[in-house]
Design an enzyme around this catalytic site. Structure first.
Site, PDB file in Angstrom:
ATOM      1  N   GLY A 161       0.354  -1.062  -0.103  1.00  0.00           N
ATOM      2  CA  GLY A 161      -0.117   0.174   0.118  1.00  0.00           C
ATOM      3  C   GLY A 161       0.614   1.233   0.298  1.00  0.00           C
ATOM      4  O   GLY A 161       0.387   2.376  -0.421  1.00  0.00           O
ATOM      5  N   GLU A 213      -0.981  -2.280  -5.297  1.00  0.00           N
ATOM      6  CA  GLU A 213      -2.184  -1.084  -4.503  1.00  0.00           C
ATOM      7  C   GLU A 213      -2.060   0.120  -5.595  1.00  0.00           C
ATOM      8  O   GLU A 213      -1.572   0.833  -5.289  1.00  0.00           O
ATOM      9  CB  GLU A 213      -2.013  -1.100  -3.584  1.00  0.00           C
ATOM     10  N   TYR A 250      -6.267  -6.011  12.780  1.00  0.00           N
ATOM     11  CA  TYR A 250      -6.580  -4.519  12.976  1.00  0.00           C
ATOM     12  C   TYR A 250      -7.413  -4.320  13.219  1.00  0.00           C
ATOM     13  O   TYR A 250      -8.038  -4.667  12.738  1.00  0.00           O
ATOM     14  CB  TYR A 250      -4.922  -3.344  12.170  1.00  0.00           C
ATOM     15  N   TRP A 274      -3.081 -10.183   8.447  1.00  0.00           N
ATOM     16  CA  TRP A 274      -1.822  -8.755   7.876  1.00  0.00           C
ATOM     17  C   TRP A 274      -2.582  -8.059   9.481  1.00  0.00           C
ATOM     18  O   TRP A 274      -3.294  -7.799   9.729  1.00  0.00           O
ATOM     19  CB  TRP A 274      -2.540  -8.145   7.007  1.00  0.00           C
TER      20      TRP A 274
END
Ligand SMILES: *[C@@H]1O[C@H](CO)[C@@H](O)[C@H](O)[C@H]1NC(C)=O
Ligand SMILES: *[C@@H]1O[C@H](CO)[C@@H](O)[C@H](O)[C@H]1NC(C)=O
Ligand SMILES: *[C@@H]1O[C@H](CO)[C@@H](O)[C@H](O)[C@H]1NC(C)=O
Ligand SMILES: *[C@@H]1O[C@H](CO)[C@@H](O)[C@H](O)[C@H]1NC(C)=O
Length: 374
Positions: free
Chosen positions: A103, A144, A266, A355
């Site tokens: 990203g 991305e 997260y 992730w």
């Protein structure tokens, strides 16, 4: 006579097939339980509980914007070059992949690289050399995102050529071919652009679909929201969810066995406008913390314990959230993780990935996911 023949014939075939099947199963993995690690997490590679994973992704190698070669930055080289050896100490059969891009990488560098055969070759040759030189079992492309029709078609050319070079290298080196994976948008349709399904099917071992970041306080500031919901709930503002994405990929023609569902370790913290109005899609005022509002699962558990936060599992969305005062956090706890992993198994997907491994809390989520698949 004929009856005897037809009775015997299938049994001979089935013995033969079962031998083949056994050989096949003993060499090829039937599931991926993947996890990403990155050096910026501050989490030591030697602390990864690799027995909870079949594949570990080391993120990220960089694409050089002038040579279009893949490189490992000098600050990462020590950890990356020993990654495989380190994680195999606790799990000798874990496979490792070097992830490229991510990203934070500039998508226009990938776009420029994929545009011409000569620069695609620079990417391909350098990535294969880098993977072999650093003992990885595979490569993972995290572009991305391809964001035009020509990007999508160039992405197809890139992975097609990548696969044939990998096959070629395997023949030359006598080693098993490198695994080729890509981390892709949660849906096969990226803002009305379609990923090249046929090239993906033919060239990649599987794809990791990033079924999270649907909502965050930076880009969806005015209401709380389930940032990685599995299902769309009735008062949701759009049709974005993990299930929408998986369904789109399968309807577009990708075999479920080529898909791994991403789950986040997260979440995101919003600031509530009114502490007493604290459900999904309650009025909010951006992020509760500096930056994009993201918090690792371990930080979220600490917040819950220190503030006596109320925790809620919304089973319709398959989403957890918690709140204390005007801080409201969307995240995945054990119920969301296990429901999503069982969903992936129920849809006959290849597996799941997380992730990121360093954000887990005493391996609770990794263990939950591992056991939910069975
Ligand atoms: C790692 O995972 C295995 C398998 O679940 C478990 O037995 C072990 O206790 C874990 N190790 C740590 C340090 O948490
Ligand atoms: C395959 O390998 C041969 C021999 O090393 C080489 O000449 C050829 O260019 C390679 N082809 C591709 C597509 O990499
Ligand atoms: C959020 O609310 C503010 C103030 O009412 C408004 O200016 C802004 O456009 C809203 N943002 C979004 C993404 O809807
Ligand atoms: C949101 O926060 C801004 C500044 O932090 C404040 O000016 C505004 O009144 C707040 N909006 C609401 C609806 O609480």
């Amino acid at each position: 006579m004929a009856i005897t023949y037809f009775k015997k014939f299938p049994s001979v075939i089935s013995i033969f097939l079962s031998i083949l099947l056994h050989l096949h199963l003993s060499t090829a993995q039937s599931v991926t339980k993947g996890g990403y690690w990155f050096p910026g997490s501050g989490f030591a590679v030697s602390n990864i509980n690799s027995s909870l994973f079949t594949h570990l992704f080391c993120a990220f190698a960089d694409l050089d914007p002038s040579t279009y070669q893949v490189k490992i930055s000098s600050s990462n080289s020590a950890q990356f070059s020993t990654f495989t050896q380190t994680v195999q100490q606790k799990n000798p059969s874990v496979k490792t992949l070097l992830s490229i891009g991510g990203g934070g990488a500039n998508p226009s560098t990938f776009s420029a690289m994929a545009r011409q055969a000569s620069t695609r070759k620079s990417f391909i040759d350098s990535s294969i050399n880098l993977a072999r030189a650093n003992n990885f079992h595979g490569l993972d492309l995290d572009w991305e995102y391809p964001s035009s029709a020509s990007d999508m078609s160039n992405f197809g050319s890139l992975i097609t050529e990548w696969k044939s070079s990998v096959a070629n290298e395997s023949t030359t080196s006598g080693k098993p071919p490198l695994l080729l994976v890509a981390a892709l948008f949660y849906s096969s349709n990226y803002y009305s652009l379609n990923y090249p399904i046929q090239a993906i099917s033919n060239s990649l071992n599987w794809v990791n679909i990033m079924a999270y970041d649907f909502y965050g306080p930076l880009w969806y500031p005015n209401k709380t929201a389930p940032s990685a919901a599995l299902y769309v709930v009735s008062n949701a503002p759009n049709q974005v969810s993990g299930d929408t994405g998986v369904t789109a990929w399968i309807q577009a023609g990708l075999a479920p066995k080529k898909l791994a569902l991403g789950v986040p370790f997260y979440g995101y913290a919003w600031r509530l406008v009114n502490a007493n109005n604290n459900g999904l899609f309650a009025p909010a005022n951006g992020s509760a913390i500096p930056g994009d509002g993201s918090m690792g699962y371990n930080q979220i558990r600490r917040f819950i314990n220190q503030n006596g936060a109320k925790t809620v599992f919304n089973s319709a969305a398959v989403a957890d959230y918690c709140y204390a005062g005007t801080t409201w956090i969307s995240y995945d706890d054990t119920q969301s993780i296990s429901t999503k992993v069982k969903y992936a198994k129920g849809k006959s997907l290849f597996g799941y990935f997380v992730w990121h491994v360093g954000a887990d809390n005493n391996w609770v989520l990794s263990q939950t996911a591992y056991q939910a698949w069975g």
